[in-house]
Enzyme design. Structure first.
Site, short mmCIF file in Angstrom:
data_model
loop_
_atom_site.label_atom_id
_atom_site.label_comp_id
_atom_site.label_asym_id
_atom_site.label_seq_id
_atom_site.Cartn_x
_atom_site.Cartn_y
_atom_site.Cartn_z
N ILE A 176 0.84 -1.21 0.00
CA ILE A 176 0.00 0.00 0.00
C ILE A 176 0.87 1.25 0.00
O ILE A 176 0.61 2.21 -0.73
CB ILE A 176 -0.96 -0.01 1.20
CG1 ILE A 176 -1.99 -1.14 1.03
CG2 ILE A 176 -1.66 1.34 1.34
CD1 ILE A 176 -2.88 -1.34 2.24
N GLY A 189 -11.48 2.77 3.28
CA GLY A 189 -10.39 2.73 2.32
C GLY A 189 -10.54 1.69 1.24
O GLY A 189 -10.09 1.89 0.11
N HIS A 229 -13.52 4.63 7.91
CA HIS A 229 -12.77 3.42 7.57
C HIS A 229 -13.33 2.79 6.29
O HIS A 229 -13.78 1.65 6.27
CB HIS A 229 -12.81 2.40 8.72
CG HIS A 229 -11.67 1.42 8.67
ND1 HIS A 229 -11.21 0.76 9.78
CD2 HIS A 229 -10.90 0.97 7.63
CE1 HIS A 229 -10.21 -0.05 9.45
NE2 HIS A 229 -10.00 0.07 8.14
N GLU A 233 -14.11 2.80 16.52
CA GLU A 233 -14.86 3.19 15.33
C GLU A 233 -16.32 2.76 15.49
O GLU A 233 -16.57 1.57 15.63
CB GLU A 233 -14.26 2.55 14.07
CG GLU A 233 -12.87 3.07 13.75
CD GLU A 233 -12.20 2.33 12.60
OE1 GLU A 233 -12.73 1.28 12.17
OE2 GLU A 233 -11.14 2.79 12.14
N ARG A 276 -4.40 1.97 11.06
CA ARG A 276 -5.30 1.63 12.15
C ARG A 276 -5.31 2.78 13.15
O ARG A 276 -4.30 3.46 13.34
CB ARG A 276 -4.88 0.33 12.85
CG ARG A 276 -5.11 -0.93 12.05
CD ARG A 276 -6.60 -1.23 11.88
NE ARG A 276 -6.85 -2.50 11.25
CZ ARG A 276 -6.99 -2.70 9.94
NH1 ARG A 276 -6.86 -1.67 9.12
NH2 ARG A 276 -7.24 -3.91 9.45
N ARG A 284 10.75 -0.88 8.18
CA ARG A 284 11.61 -1.75 8.96
C ARG A 284 12.78 -2.25 8.12
O ARG A 284 13.91 -2.36 8.59
CB ARG A 284 10.83 -2.95 9.50
CG ARG A 284 9.86 -2.62 10.62
CD ARG A 284 9.13 -3.88 11.07
NE ARG A 284 8.41 -4.50 9.96
CZ ARG A 284 7.78 -5.66 10.04
NH1 ARG A 284 7.78 -6.34 11.18
NH2 ARG A 284 7.12 -6.16 9.00
N THR A 285 12.49 -2.55 6.86
CA THR A 285 13.51 -3.01 5.93
C THR A 285 13.54 -2.09 4.73
O THR A 285 12.49 -1.79 4.15
CB THR A 285 13.21 -4.45 5.46
OG1 THR A 285 13.07 -5.30 6.61
CG2 THR A 285 14.32 -4.97 4.57
#
Length: 305
Positions: free
Chosen positions: A139, A271, A269, A250, A221, A159-160
């Site tokens: 995403i 999306g 929410h 929510e 989130r 993270r990577t």
């Protein structure tokens, strides 16, 4: 209405697949004794229980008690990939709507008491601005592609680190230290999975590092953002604005302070809520479930870590 749509789609697709297995969707016939547990599945997330598999709609599985479900011999699947374009579209939509104050403009244009339209509704330039993406998964990369189309400077933290080819494809620059990304970005985009490490990822300290002209956009989130800290930052002018497709809970309580702030844009929410994506999501849910009940390799199985 969305839940009914999922039920109808799953029934139709299972009929086409000639599946004779028992299908249970959301809270319909949710009576399997072995799955009676405090928090296994939340009511407001799309999922289907087909025999010995929980087929989850969407990527995030934070609403599932994965270790407990797996301990019962029930497999869990999700639907990565199919939701990425719709979610990235929503992310850019929120960014643009907040930057150009589109909702406020609409309200002024349709206000029956307005007889003279003022030209004082000023927004923020998106073209040429800097977007910092935290979470450069599928995403996040799709969001970067869209930002590139607006000639935005793209920063990212992950993270990577992505490959050089991936970075060049979207014109993204890696920031090993998320603090540097926060300091440089005009728009901070949150596209991470919810984990213990990302809970309250953005709180008082992180917000204080952002530009006073910056906007926070969250399509991941609600728990990724410390909402009390966000309210304080928005009220004090620490940041310019926030655009949120997700909150916690929510919906928010009707007296929650975020709902009364004029520099906040909130959507419920949605999306992944397009007809095309919903169809693709349900198809993948059924494909995963049929593979599980037929003893085949499961394309998108999620295993406890």
């Amino acid at each position: 209405m969305q839940r009914v749509c999922y039920i109808q789609c799953v029934r139709r697709l299972c009929g086409l697949a000639q599946s004779s297995r028992l299908l249970k969707v959301t809270n319909i016939h949710r009576s399997l004794r072995q799955l009676q547990h405090n928090k296994i599945m939340e009511d407001n997330k799309p999922w289907a229980l087909i025999s010995e598999v929980v087929a989850n709609g969407g990527v995030g599985i934070d609403h599932l008690d994965l270790p407990y479900i797996s301990s019962l011999g029930v497999k869990v699947t999700n639907t990565p990939g199919v939701v990425s374009d719709a979610t990235a579209d929503m992310a850019m939509g929120l960014l643009l709507a907040s930057a150009r104050r589109i909702v406020e403009g609409h309200q002024l244009a349709v206000d029956p008491n307005i007889t003279n339209l003022s030209q004082s509704l000023m927004g923020i330039e998106v073209t040429g601005s800097t977007m910092g993406i935290i979470g450069m998964g599928h995403i996040g990369c799709k969001i970067a592609q869209r930002g590139k189309g607006f000639d935005m400077r793209i920063l990212y933290h992950n993270r990577t680190r992505r490959s050089v080819e991936d970075e060049r494809a979207v014109g993204a620059n890696y920031r090993e230290n998320v603090d540097d990304l926060l300091k440089e970005s005009d728009f901070v985009m949150l596209a991470v999975n919810l984990t213990p490490e990302t809970t309250d990822l953005i709180s008082h300290r992180e917000l204080s590092l952002m530009k006073p002209t910056a906007t926070l956009v969250n399509i991941s989130r609600g728990q990724v953002v410390d909402q009390d800290a966000l309210v304080k930052a928005l009220r004090s002018g620490t940041i310019r604005a926030a655009a949120l497709d997700v909150t916690y809970p929510e919906p928010l309580p009707r007296d929650h302070p975020l709902l009364s702030l004029t520099n906040v844009l909130i959507t419920p929410h949605v999306g992944t809520n397009t007809y095309a994506t919903s169809r693709k999501m349900v198809q993948k849910m059924v494909d995963n479930a049929l593979a599980a009940v037929n003893g085949q390799s499961i394309p998108n199985e999620v295993k406890p870590k």
